[in-house]
Design a protein around this motif. Structure first.
Motif, PDB file in Angstrom:
ATOM      1  N   ARG A  87       4.142 -46.618 -39.661  1.00 24.94           N
ATOM      2  CA  ARG A  87       2.703 -46.554 -39.934  1.00 24.94           C
ATOM      3  C   ARG A  87       2.003 -45.728 -38.863  1.00 24.94           C
ATOM      4  N   ALA A  88       2.388 -45.916 -37.619  1.00 24.63           N
ATOM      5  CA  ALA A  88       1.769 -45.176 -36.516  1.00 24.63           C
ATOM      6  C   ALA A  88       2.002 -43.677 -36.667  1.00 24.63           C
ATOM      7  N   LEU A  89       3.218 -43.292 -37.014  1.00 24.57           N
ATOM      8  CA  LEU A  89       3.523 -41.870 -37.165  1.00 24.57           C
ATOM      9  C   LEU A  89       2.721 -41.270 -38.323  1.00 24.57           C
ATOM     10  N   HIS A  90       2.663 -41.987 -39.434  1.00 23.82           N
ATOM     11  CA  HIS A  90       1.884 -41.513 -40.582  1.00 23.82           C
ATOM     12  C   HIS A  90       0.412 -41.343 -40.182  1.00 23.82           C
ATOM     13  N   THR A  91      -0.112 -42.307 -39.434  1.00 25.97           N
ATOM     14  CA  THR A  91      -1.512 -42.259 -39.000  1.00 25.97           C
ATOM     15  C   THR A  91      -1.752 -41.102 -38.056  1.00 25.97           C
ATOM     16  N   PHE A  92      -0.852 -40.920 -37.103  1.00 24.19           N
ATOM     17  CA  PHE A  92      -0.993 -39.827 -36.147  1.00 24.19           C
ATOM     18  C   PHE A  92      -1.022 -38.473 -36.848  1.00 24.19           C
ATOM     19  N   LEU A  93      -0.123 -38.269 -37.787  1.00 21.53           N
ATOM     20  CA  LEU A  93      -0.062 -36.983 -38.486  1.00 21.53           C
ATOM     21  C   LEU A  93      -1.314 -36.761 -39.332  1.00 21.53           C
ATOM     22  N   ALA A  94      -1.844 -37.845 -39.917  1.00 20.75           N
ATOM     23  CA  ALA A  94      -3.083 -37.724 -40.692  1.00 20.75           C
ATOM     24  C   ALA A  94      -4.251 -37.373 -39.779  1.00 20.75           C
ATOM     25  N   LEU A  95      -4.327 -38.005 -38.625  1.00 17.48           N
ATOM     26  CA  LEU A  95      -5.389 -37.703 -37.671  1.00 17.48           C
ATOM     27  C   LEU A  95      -5.259 -36.276 -37.133  1.00 17.48           C
ATOM     28  N   ARG A  96      -4.050 -35.854 -36.897  1.00 17.09           N
ATOM     29  CA  ARG A  96      -3.831 -34.502 -36.375  1.00 17.09           C
ATOM     30  C   ARG A  96      -4.322 -33.443 -37.352  1.00 17.09           C
ATOM     31  N   ALA A  97      -4.142 -33.690 -38.654  1.00 15.22           N
ATOM     32  CA  ALA A  97      -4.591 -32.723 -39.652  1.00 15.22           C
ATOM     33  C   ALA A  97      -6.105 -32.573 -39.639  1.00 15.22           C
ATOM     34  N   GLY A  98      -6.814 -33.656 -39.315  1.00 14.42           N
ATOM     35  CA  GLY A  98      -8.267 -33.590 -39.328  1.00 14.42           C
ATOM     36  C   GLY A  98      -8.895 -33.254 -37.993  1.00 14.42           C
ATOM     37  N   GLY A 138      -7.813 -39.279 -42.183  1.00 13.40           N
ATOM     38  CA  GLY A 138      -7.173 -39.745 -40.961  1.00 13.40           C
ATOM     39  C   GLY A 138      -7.771 -41.041 -40.453  1.00 13.40           C
ATOM     40  N   ILE A 139      -9.097 -41.149 -40.481  1.00 16.36           N
ATOM     41  CA  ILE A 139      -9.756 -42.363 -40.014  1.00 16.36           C
ATOM     42  C   ILE A 139      -9.437 -43.541 -40.934  1.00 16.36           C
ATOM     43  N   ALA A 140      -9.313 -43.279 -42.236  1.00 23.66           N
ATOM     44  CA  ALA A 140      -8.931 -44.350 -43.154  1.00 23.66           C
ATOM     45  C   ALA A 140      -7.546 -44.898 -42.796  1.00 23.66           C
ATOM     46  N   GLN A 141      -6.611 -43.991 -42.463  1.00 25.15           N
ATOM     47  CA  GLN A 141      -5.277 -44.429 -42.058  1.00 25.15           C
ATOM     48  C   GLN A 141      -5.320 -45.168 -40.722  1.00 25.15           C
ATOM     49  N   LEU A 142      -6.189 -44.719 -39.825  1.00 27.84           N
ATOM     50  CA  LEU A 142      -6.324 -45.389 -38.530  1.00 27.84           C
ATOM     51  C   LEU A 142      -6.859 -46.805 -38.723  1.00 27.84           C
ATOM     52  N   ASP A 143      -7.784 -46.976 -39.656  1.00 27.66           N
ATOM     53  CA  ASP A 143      -8.308 -48.312 -39.928  1.00 27.66           C
ATOM     54  C   ASP A 143      -7.190 -49.244 -40.402  1.00 27.66           C
ATOM     55  N   HIS A 144      -6.321 -48.748 -41.287  1.00 24.53           N
ATOM     56  CA  HIS A 144      -5.180 -49.561 -41.733  1.00 24.53           C
ATOM     57  C   HIS A 144      -4.280 -49.916 -40.543  1.00 24.53           C
ATOM     58  N   TYR A 145      -4.057 -48.939 -39.677  1.00 25.52           N
ATOM     59  CA  TYR A 145      -3.172 -49.164 -38.534  1.00 25.52           C
ATOM     60  C   TYR A 145      -3.775 -50.185 -37.569  1.00 25.52           C
ATOM     61  N   LEU A 146      -5.065 -50.081 -37.328  1.00 30.53           N
ATOM     62  CA  LEU A 146      -5.725 -51.036 -36.435  1.00 30.53           C
ATOM     63  C   LEU A 146      -5.652 -52.450 -37.015  1.00 30.53           C
ATOM     64  N   THR A 147      -5.766 -52.567 -38.324  1.00 29.43           N
ATOM     65  CA  THR A 147      -5.640 -53.882 -38.968  1.00 29.43           C
ATOM     66  C   THR A 147      -4.237 -54.431 -38.747  1.00 29.43           C
ATOM     67  N   ASP A 148      -3.217 -53.589 -38.891  1.00 20.56           N
ATOM     68  CA  ASP A 148      -1.847 -54.036 -38.646  1.00 20.56           C
ATOM     69  C   ASP A 148      -1.679 -54.501 -37.201  1.00 20.56           C
ATOM     70  N   LEU A 149      -2.256 -53.749 -36.263  1.00 16.28           N
ATOM     71  CA  LEU A 149      -2.147 -54.130 -34.861  1.00 16.28           C
ATOM     72  C   LEU A 149      -2.847 -55.445 -34.587  1.00 16.28           C
ATOM     73  N   ASP A 150      -3.983 -55.659 -35.229  1.00 18.70           N
ATOM     74  CA  ASP A 150      -4.714 -56.922 -35.045  1.00 18.70           C
ATOM     75  C   ASP A 150      -3.876 -58.102 -35.531  1.00 18.70           C
ATOM     76  N   HIS A 151      -3.200 -57.928 -36.662  1.00 14.49           N
ATOM     77  CA  HIS A 151      -2.364 -59.023 -37.193  1.00 14.49           C
ATOM     78  C   HIS A 151      -1.195 -59.314 -36.255  1.00 14.49           C
ATOM     79  N   ILE A 152      -0.620 -58.272 -35.697  1.00 17.59           N
ATOM     80  CA  ILE A 152       0.523 -58.464 -34.805  1.00 17.59           C
ATOM     81  C   ILE A 152       0.094 -59.121 -33.500  1.00 17.59           C
ATOM     82  N   ARG A 153      -1.085 -58.755 -33.002  1.00 16.61           N
ATOM     83  CA  ARG A 153      -1.543 -59.253 -31.707  1.00 16.61           C
ATOM     84  C   ARG A 153      -2.206 -60.630 -31.793  1.00 16.61           C
TER      85      ARG A 153
END
Length: 241
Positions: A53-64, A225-240
């Motif tokens: 998920r992190a890699l997918h998010t990073f690549l999406a952010l990089r494009a934007g 990219g920000i939409a993907q980052l929001d998903h990633y932050l949600t995943d991190l919140d659940h893990i933490r």
């Protein structure tokens, strides 16, 4: 992507999934774009769905936003530095806004052009220092523009100083807008030569259209990219949690 706690990925798995080299994946982890991976007893990296998920998010952010900005955002996310992440995001969007304003200024300046100097420019010639103050730039910048062929101010016969009349002032204003928009010096000079020789702005209009199109593509990419980052932050919140 639904995260699995048990699924693991080898570096080559993540690389193939995104058309990357395994070294690129390792480099992104080293930069902080991916969270640190666990290691096997033999020292090999063991990635999880969170890393995918992190890699997918990073690549999406990089494009934007570009490479460094994407690294900055992901590094803050992985370090749980939300203040730093939001501050960097604000800076990036302020940059988008400034670029749009500059594009609009250049477009407006181009539309206002005609065969004679605009009446808003002073009737009396300006010195280097006076024009520099009007433009908010250093006098040395005007001299650099002269060397690049952007302006060609005549010299006062009595003093030998440069003097900027209506046409030179107009050219300097246009150069300032174009440089704010990131247009290289040689392209600014080429545009002004075209304007002087042919009296047309076709090349500049095409350049502005291309710039506006690229800005729109980047903005749309940033939204994704920000939409993907929001998903990633949600995943991190659940893990933490």
């Amino acid at each position: 992507m639904k995260l699995s706690k048990s699924r693991t990925w080898r570096p080559i798995d993540l690389a193939r999934e995104h058309g990357l080299s395994t070294q690129a994946v390792r480099n992104y982890e080293d930069l902080g774009a991916l969270p640190p991976a666990e290691r096997t007893d033999s020292g090999y990296r063991r990635y999880t769905d969170l890393h995918a998920r992190a890699l997918h998010t990073f690549l999406a952010l990089r494009a934007g936003y570009g490479h460094q900005a994407a690294v900055d955002l992901m590094r803050s996310a992985n370090r749980n530095d939300r203040v730093g992440l939001y501050r960097r995001w604000d800076e990036l969007h302020a940059g988008f806004l400034q670029e749009r304003r500059t594009h609009a200024e250049v477009t407006a300046a181009l539309e206002a052009l005609n065969s004679t100097p605009s009446p808003r420019y002073p009737s009396e010639p300006l010195t280097v220092g006076q024009l520099a103050r009007r433009l908010g730039i250093h006098p040395a910048t005007l001299r650099q523009w002269e060397r690049a062929g952007i302006t060609a101010p005549p010299r006062d016969r009595a003093t030998g100083y440069r003097t900027y009349g209506g046409t030179e002032i107009r050219d300097a204003h246009l150069a300032r807008y174009l440089r704010k928009g990131g247009v290289p010096l040689r392209e600014v000079a080429s545009f002004l030569r075209e304007l002087h020789q042919a009296g047309t702005t076709d090349h500049m209009r095409a350049m502005l259209a291309d710039w506006g199109a690229r800005l729109s593509v980047r903005s749309r990419g940033a939204i994704y990219g920000i939409a993907q980052l929001d998903h990633y932050l949600t995943d991190l919140d659940h893990i933490r949690s």
